[in-house]
Motif scaffolding. Structure first.
Motif, PDB file in Angstrom:
ATOM      1  N   ALA A 154       0.807  -1.225   0.000  1.00 49.02           N
ATOM      2  CA  ALA A 154       0.000   0.000   0.000  1.00 49.02           C
ATOM      3  C   ALA A 154       0.836   1.268   0.000  1.00 49.02           C
ATOM      4  O   ALA A 154       0.388   2.316  -0.470  1.00 49.02           O
ATOM      5  N   ASP A 155       2.054   1.199   0.522  1.00 49.05           N
ATOM      6  CA  ASP A 155       2.905   2.394   0.586  1.00 49.05           C
ATOM      7  C   ASP A 155       3.731   2.604  -0.674  1.00 49.05           C
ATOM      8  O   ASP A 155       4.557   3.519  -0.730  1.00 49.05           O
ATOM      9  N   PHE A 156       3.509   1.787  -1.696  1.00 45.68           N
ATOM     10  CA  PHE A 156       4.234   1.922  -2.958  1.00 45.68           C
ATOM     11  C   PHE A 156       3.228   2.041  -4.108  1.00 45.68           C
ATOM     12  O   PHE A 156       2.660   1.030  -4.538  1.00 45.68           O
ATOM     13  N   PRO A 157       2.959   3.225  -4.616  1.00 45.12           N
ATOM     14  CA  PRO A 157       1.961   3.398  -5.686  1.00 45.12           C
ATOM     15  C   PRO A 157       2.224   2.532  -6.912  1.00 45.12           C
ATOM     16  O   PRO A 157       1.283   2.111  -7.588  1.00 45.12           O
ATOM     17  N   ALA A 158       3.481   2.258  -7.213  1.00 45.32           N
ATOM     18  CA  ALA A 158       3.811   1.463  -8.399  1.00 45.32           C
ATOM     19  C   ALA A 158       3.249   0.047  -8.305  1.00 45.32           C
ATOM     20  O   ALA A 158       2.972  -0.598  -9.316  1.00 45.32           O
ATOM     21  N   TYR A 159       3.065  -0.432  -7.089  1.00 44.95           N
ATOM     22  CA  TYR A 159       2.548  -1.788  -6.889  1.00 44.95           C
ATOM     23  C   TYR A 159       1.097  -1.887  -7.355  1.00 44.95           C
ATOM     24  O   TYR A 159       0.733  -2.764  -8.135  1.00 44.95           O
ATOM     25  N   ALA A 160       0.237  -0.970  -6.885  1.00 45.82           N
ATOM     26  CA  ALA A 160      -1.166  -0.993  -7.292  1.00 45.82           C
ATOM     27  C   ALA A 160      -1.320  -0.681  -8.774  1.00 45.82           C
ATOM     28  O   ALA A 160      -2.215  -1.193  -9.451  1.00 45.82           O
ATOM     29  N   GLU A 161      -0.437   0.149  -9.296  1.00 41.22           N
ATOM     30  CA  GLU A 161      -0.542   0.572 -10.694  1.00 41.22           C
ATOM     31  C   GLU A 161      -0.063  -0.503 -11.657  1.00 41.22           C
ATOM     32  O   GLU A 161      -0.667  -0.721 -12.719  1.00 41.22           O
ATOM     33  N   MET A 167       7.027  -5.086 -11.492  1.00 37.23           N
ATOM     34  CA  MET A 167       8.086  -4.626 -10.595  1.00 37.23           C
ATOM     35  C   MET A 167       9.238  -5.623 -10.549  1.00 37.23           C
ATOM     36  O   MET A 167      10.399  -5.239 -10.371  1.00 37.23           O
ATOM     37  N   CYS A 168       8.917  -6.889 -10.720  1.00 30.97           N
ATOM     38  CA  CYS A 168       9.962  -7.913 -10.779  1.00 30.97           C
ATOM     39  C   CYS A 168      10.769  -7.796 -12.068  1.00 30.97           C
ATOM     40  O   CYS A 168      11.980  -8.044 -12.082  1.00 30.97           O
ATOM     41  N   HIS A 172      14.249  -0.437 -12.272  1.00 31.45           N
ATOM     42  CA  HIS A 172      14.060   0.796 -11.523  1.00 31.45           C
ATOM     43  C   HIS A 172      13.018   0.639 -10.403  1.00 31.45           C
ATOM     44  O   HIS A 172      12.838   1.548  -9.590  1.00 31.45           O
ATOM     45  N   HIS A 173      12.334  -0.510 -10.358  1.00 31.45           N
ATOM     46  CA  HIS A 173      11.446  -0.811  -9.236  1.00 31.45           C
ATOM     47  C   HIS A 173      12.108  -1.746  -8.222  1.00 31.45           C
ATOM     48  O   HIS A 173      11.457  -2.177  -7.272  1.00 31.45           O
ATOM     49  N   ARG A 174      13.397  -2.023  -8.393  1.00 33.28           N
ATOM     50  CA  ARG A 174      14.039  -3.070  -7.616  1.00 33.28           C
ATOM     51  C   ARG A 174      13.963  -2.835  -6.114  1.00 33.28           C
ATOM     52  O   ARG A 174      13.660  -3.752  -5.340  1.00 33.28           O
ATOM     53  N   ILE A 180       8.757  -5.204  -0.683  1.00 31.13           N
ATOM     54  CA  ILE A 180       7.509  -5.974  -0.684  1.00 31.13           C
ATOM     55  C   ILE A 180       7.810  -7.462  -0.529  1.00 31.13           C
ATOM     56  O   ILE A 180       7.120  -8.181   0.218  1.00 31.13           O
ATOM     57  N   LEU A 181       8.841  -7.915  -1.201  1.00 32.80           N
ATOM     58  CA  LEU A 181       9.244  -9.319  -1.110  1.00 32.80           C
ATOM     59  C   LEU A 181       9.601  -9.682   0.334  1.00 32.80           C
ATOM     60  O   LEU A 181       9.171 -10.716   0.854  1.00 32.80           O
TER      61      LEU A 181
END
Length: 411
Positions: A154-161, A167-168, A172-174, A180-181
């Protein structure tokens, strides 16, 4: 316990349990002897998560990290093998995506594991189901059941988007991906070690097939066949079960009902499916593309001819009738062949130029995906909007104990 373990064998009943199992929408096998597709990025994610769980796990816990499903053939062997694994797994990790909700096998895995969790009847336990948003779903599909998957990042907007799969993939999402991992790995270890489900007796020795909870318009596979307790006089019992959808005209090739075999073949193209007994199909064949699988032995029953005629008169242009009779059936050359000719004549009278028949499993395997594509096109040209006006679709529910503590994002 520090080593990563990816098991390629079905565990024996006394083998160590597993910290987690990934449930995901993989490509179903095409035949009884072929193998399903495993997403490359699922494999990469599994390796990353396994390494992190192994790092956090107690060396004396006595469990393996994970079981990553080897490609198994269709049928009872596959269900028995996975039931054995899930009966000794502590945490199920569903990788949510549109396809996860459109395919029947993920629902089967999830339902089986939830039965096992429910059977523990424990209170105040951490969740043993930890969903991950793998591929984003349309906004309209994000309901209460998605809360826990979204809350994981929830604290990473890129995850929901983008979902964790993207991201895997992208460097640049590493940093966010790693956080999250690690969060997911801590939850898995916490549930497995602090409140283990343990080595309970299995809910069932075989996983029962579950229908998908559908995001898109399904392709309906309806079956018109006798049942084991209502067989025509003189008909062999072997191909039949307690309901029409359990009909197995091709014997052990494959060793699953023909409707489920068709569903596996169609789901390989990404089209969601729904299996129904024709008698209980209701308006589904009015509202969805589909195929009606016909056992010609239905005509040998008292009202079989009238039942088939009624079914054919009601079929829309986006549903194709298909007569199935296995040429290796010992009764095929005699009465079975005569009944198939009678069924074909009824189809010719009711649906000119649309008589379809198969006599071998290989022929069925090749034809079903073609028919699904054709009927899908017919439906898009002429069919109604799905779901019909006023219909209510239930959403998948990833159940949790109401007394479970709510996780806040770990830092």
């Amino acid at each position: 316990m520090g080593e990563q373990h990816v098991n390629d064998e079905v565990p024996r009943p006394r083998s160590p349990g597993y910290y987690f199992y990934l449930s995901y929408a993989h490509t179903p096998p095409a035949t009884a002897h072929s193998r399903g597709g495993i997403d490359h990025w699922v494999r990469i994610f599994q390796a990353h998560l396994s390494a992190e769980v192994a790092r956090l796990a107690r060396p004396d816990a006595g469990m393996r990290v994970t079981y990553f499903e080897p490609p198994l053939p269709l049928g009872a062997e596959r269900r028995t093998a996975l039931a054995a694994v899930l009966s000794v797994t502590e945490v199920l990790v569903p990788l949510l995506s549109p396809q996860y909700f459109n395919m029947s096998w993920p629902s089967t895995e999830l339902n089986y594991f939830q039965q096992r969790v429910t059977a523990t009847r424990r209170q105040h336990v951490p969740s043993h189901v930890q969903p991950v948003l793998w591929v984003p779903l349309p906004d309209s599909d994000v309901g209460p059941e998605m809360h826990n998957a979204l809350q994981l990042g929830a604290d990473f907007p890129a995850y929901a988007e983008n979902g964790l799969r993207t991201m895997c993939q992208l460097s640049h999402h590493r940093s966010q991906y790693d956080q999250i991992l690690q969060r997911l790995a801590r939850r898995i270890v916490d549930a497995a070690e602090r409140c283990a489900l343990g080595r309970q007796q299995r809910v069932d020795r075989q996983m029962k097939s579950q229908s998908a909870v559908l995001v898109d318009t399904p392709f309906v596979i309806a079956v018109l066949a006798p049942t084991g307790n209502r067989l025509p006089q003189g008909r062999l019992r072997n191909p039949y079960g307690a309901s029409s959808v359990l009909w197995r005209p091709f014997g052990d090739d494959p060793a699953i009902p023909v409707a489920e075999y068709a569903a596996n073949l169609i789901e390989r193209s990404g089209l969601p499916t729904m299996i129904v007994d024709y008698a209980s199909a209701g308006e589904r064949l009015e509202q969805c593309p589909g195929v009606l699988l016909i056992d010609p032995w239905i005509l040998a029953g008292g009202s079989g001819r009238e039942e088939l005629q009624s079914a054919l008169s009601r079929l829309r242009e986006w549903v194709v009738p298909l007569i199935v009779l296995d040429e290796s059936d010992p009764q095929c050359a005699g009465r079975g062949s005569s009944l198939a000719e009678d069924a074909a004549e009824l189809l010719t009278n009711a649906r000119p130029n649309r008589v379809r028949r198969v006599r071998r499993s290989g022929e069925f395997r090749d034809l079903i995906p073609i028919l699904a594509t054709q009927m899908r096109r017919q439906y898009l040209r002429h069919g109604p909007t799905y779901p019909p006006k006023g219909a209510q679709l239930s959403r998948p529910r990833l159940t949790y104990n109401d007394d479970s503590p709510t996780h806040s994002p770990e830092r």
